[in-house]
Design an enzyme around this catalytic site. Structure first.
Site, PDB file in Angstrom:
ATOM      1  CB  CYS A  47      30.486  19.216  -6.465  1.00 10.64           C
ATOM      2  SG  CYS A  47      29.276  18.920  -5.164  1.00 10.64           S
ATOM      3  CE1 TYR A 178      31.537  11.953  -2.256  1.00  9.90           C
ATOM      4  CE2 TYR A 178      29.418  11.365  -3.214  1.00  9.90           C
ATOM      5  CZ  TYR A 178      30.556  12.149  -3.211  1.00  9.90           C
ATOM      6  OH  TYR A 178      30.727  13.110  -4.164  1.00  9.90           O
TER       7      TYR A 178
END
Length: 336
Positions: A47, A178
């Site tokens: 992450c 994203y």
């Protein structure tokens, strides 16, 4: 909905930025006082938001006062799990998934279960998952426990500029990739793509003139940009269709990324195998086969960057951190 959850939005991707805003501070104003061994930082190397916390903890030398639990690279729609640990349990918290720490404090917690998160060891309750504030507090509230030679990642004189640059980078780059990858319409994708590469061009120009983003030393702003750049060619270029060009085709940004990667605390906390496994396996609505690509070649991360010609002192008046703790070393086969 797949077991891993659905990620693509109907139109434009909007990140939920409502986090648990409790802060761990020197005076304990929120009820959470900075104390050694009281808390555990839970992360996943895959992450980018958690990678920030790993880097800052390492640069500041907080390893001996703030332990770290590491989740595996994949998760289901419930939460990240401790599948890398023996018996699938975090060795300190004795839980199989970080969701357990959220539910211990908020039995009806309604939002996403995210990393990084800080958990109080004694109660097993999550304290905060507010990752932007978390790393700033590591720099400003945990100073009593910083190592000798710890860099000043958030100097007073540069805070407004760091905040300004970091916000632009978050909106257009950190979250921009994203917004490309999870766009549910051509219009939303096109808009995100244009914003992403417009900002990367801005960064390319800025970094052609100076070694670091703000001032002449590494700051919080550099940490925040690095974790996206480290994932760019390996994931975002293909998986998220951020493909106008690769990072290696932008000379200043590529040199800057290698400069940081070769700096203790950055490259040695980066696990490319886990990064690729996370995105390509978890996002089944983007990659239904869950096939993880073999490339790209990573050896170029260690090639000379020559950024020192721009001047600057990576750690200012401080020093590089020592090597990582033995149980926190990234598998050499997973790095450049």
């Amino acid at each position: 909905m797949s077991n891993e959850g659905s990620y693509v939005e109907q139109d434009e991707f909007n990140r939920d930025t409502n986090y648990i805003e409790d802060r761990i501070t020197a005076d304990g104003g929120d009820g959470w006082k900075v104390e050694p061994d009281r808390y555990r930082l839970v992360v996943a190397r895959a992450c980018p938001w958690a990678n920030r916390a790993i880097i800052v903890r390492r640069l500041l030398g907080l390893e001996d006062v703030l332990s770290m639990g590491i989740c595996g690279p994949t998760h289901d729609k419930r939460s990240w799990t401790f599948d890398l640990d023996p018996d699938g349990l975090d060795p300190v918290l004795k839980i199989p998934r970080i969701q357990d720490a959220y539910l211990a404090r908020f039995p009806d917690y309604p939002r996403g279960i995210t990393v990084p998160a800080v958990v109080e060891v004694s109660s097993g309750k999550v304290v905060t998952n507010d990752y932007p504030q978390m790393t700033l507090d590591f720099s400003t509230e945990w100073t009593q426990y910083h190592r000798d030679g710890a860099p000043n990642l958030y100097p007073d004189a540069l805070r407004s500029e760091i905040d300004e640059v970091a916000e632009l980078v978050f909106k257009d780059v950190n979250n921009g990739v994203y917004r490309c990858g999870f766009a549910g319409s051509q219009e939303a994708y096109d808009k995100a793509y244009d914003q992403l590469f417009s900002r990367l061009d801005w960064l390319e120009e800025r970094l052609s003139r100076q070694r670091f983003l703000v001032g002449d030393t590494i700051t919080e702003a550099d940490v925040r940009l690095f974790t996206t750049l480290a994932r760019f060619d390996a994931v975002y270029h293909g998986h998220f269709k951020a493909n106008r060009n690769k990072l290696i085709e932008m000379p200043a940004l590529w040199g800057y990324a290698r400069d940081l990667f070769q700096t203790p605390g950055f490259g040695d906390t980066t696990d490319f195998v886990q990064i690729k496994q996370h995105y390509y396996i978890v996002h089944k609505d983007i990659n239904p086969t869950q096939i993880v690509p073999k490339g790209p070649d990573l050896s170029n991360w260690l090639t000379p960057h020559r950024r020192e010609q721009l001047g600057g002192r990576p750690f200012g008046d401080g020093t590089p951190p020592p090597p990582p703790k033995p149980d926190e070393v990234v598998d050499p086969a997973h790095s450049a």
